[in-house]
Design an enzyme around this catalytic site. Structure first.
Site: not given
Ligand code: GLV
Length: 342
Positions: A164, A241-243, A272, A290
């Site tokens: 998504r 912006t994922s992991r 993290e 994050h």
């Molecule tokens: C944020 O990183 C989430 O997975 O909602």
């Protein structure tokens, strides 16, 4: 009265929903600056019928086995790599997440980071706020183009992972007149007109911006390491912006220091919240703590979704957003539910 253990204070609308229900809600840690200790997590779960967790808690087998009557884990995040879903399924414990509501917010933030690193916005802010802006100059804080810009060449955005959020990031590229390269191992569905599906190596070689949108699994850990960073253009930027663990952060520091790539904008980190030494000292990074989904409305909506999932777990009904729906057909789940009601 049944109990829901909420590991840390979630946004008020989520807590409000739990308050309205006929359940006892215990919040493990209300201090925003402090995490929940492992002991407090285990203790809280021992007393709970349902666990509402955040991505800061490791919900592993030990936690899941703490209480044989545990009826579900509602993770207040779309990612659920912090939960051992395989163990939960084996134990007959439904796990749920909060998909969909944070897609646009996270895609917006990905673009904010992308523009920030390309156009050096944090540096520009520090420079201006420090009173250094005394004379406009034609060479001041030159950055990279996102749109075709001065040389008229369309820039390529490489989207790695096309769930998504990856798809929402790709859609936004239209406004910047970009070419979009997509790499995904699963069926991407219908791609936007300007997008092409390619292998990872080709994406890395051709992209001006590489944006990572992969879930963290054993297979995706260090998907972007030294060999991948070396494939990228020297003028290209990496956005994640994922992991964090999807990127080998030590290799990234080397790539940034040695100029294999032009820069990186990160919202997530391999260890993290710790940063790999030297990362923060580099001047070609933009770093955020994050906060991809951190808009007031979205975080409230995530909290209400997690609360609704938790209440469904509690009543033994199928949760709206299960990540292991197969659990509901299992003997282990039926036994667990009848133990809880008996
Ligand atoms: C944020 O990183 C989430 O997975 O909602």
């Amino acid at each position: 009265m049944k109990r829901i253990f909420v590991t840390r204070r979630i946004p008020s609308e989520g807590l409000g929903l739990l308050k309205e229900a006929d359940v006892r809600t215990e919040v493990g840690q209300s201090d925003e600056e402090a995490g929940l200790s492992r002991e407090a997590l285990l203790e809280g779960v021992q007393r709970a019928d349902v666990l509402l967790s955040l991505l800061t808690e490791r919900v592993d087998r030990e936690v899941l086995e703490t209480h044989p009557g545990l009826l579900g884990v509602a993770n207040c995040a779309v990612g659920y790599d912090n939960v051992d879903v395989e163990a939960a399924t084996r134990l007959g414990i439904p796990v749920s997440n909060t998909p969909g509501v944070l897609t646009d917010t996270t895609a917006d933030f990905t673009w904010a980071l992308l523009l920030s690193i390309a156009r050096r916005i944090p540096e520009a802010h520090s420079y201006t706020a420090a009173g250094k802006f005394r004379l406009w100059g034609p060479n001041l804080l030159l950055g990279g183009d996102v749109s075709p810009g001065g040389n008229g060449r369309k820039k390529a955005l490489g989207v790695v992972g096309f769930g998504r959020i990856g798809a929402a990031v790709a859609r936004r590229a239209r406004g910047f007149d970009m070419e979009v390269l997509v790499h995904t191992r699963s069926d991407p569905g219908r791609l936007p007109d300007e997008a092409t599906r390619v292998e990872l190596d080709e994406l890395l070689e051709r992209s001006d911006f590489v944006s990572i949108h992969l879930p963290l699994t054993e297979e995706t850990q260090h998907r972007i390491g030294a060999p991948e960073l070396r494939r990228m253009k020297e003028t290209a930027y990496l956005v994640n912006t994922s992991r964090g663990p999807v990127v080998d952060e030590k290799a990234l520091v080397e790539a940034l220091r040695e100029g294999w790539i032009a820069g990186a904008a990160l919202d997530v980190y391999e260890h993290e919240p710790r940063l790999t030494p030297d990362l923060a000292e580099l001047d070609n990074v933009v770093l955020a703590p994050h906060i991809g989904s951190a808009s007031r409305d979205t975080r409230n909506r995530m909290a209400t979704m997690a609360a609704a999932n938790a209440l469904h777990h509690l009543s033994g009904k199928k949760a709206p957003n299960p990540v292991n729906p197969e659990v509901y057909d299992s003997e282990a789940w039926r036994n667990r539910r009848s133990r809880a009601s008996g």
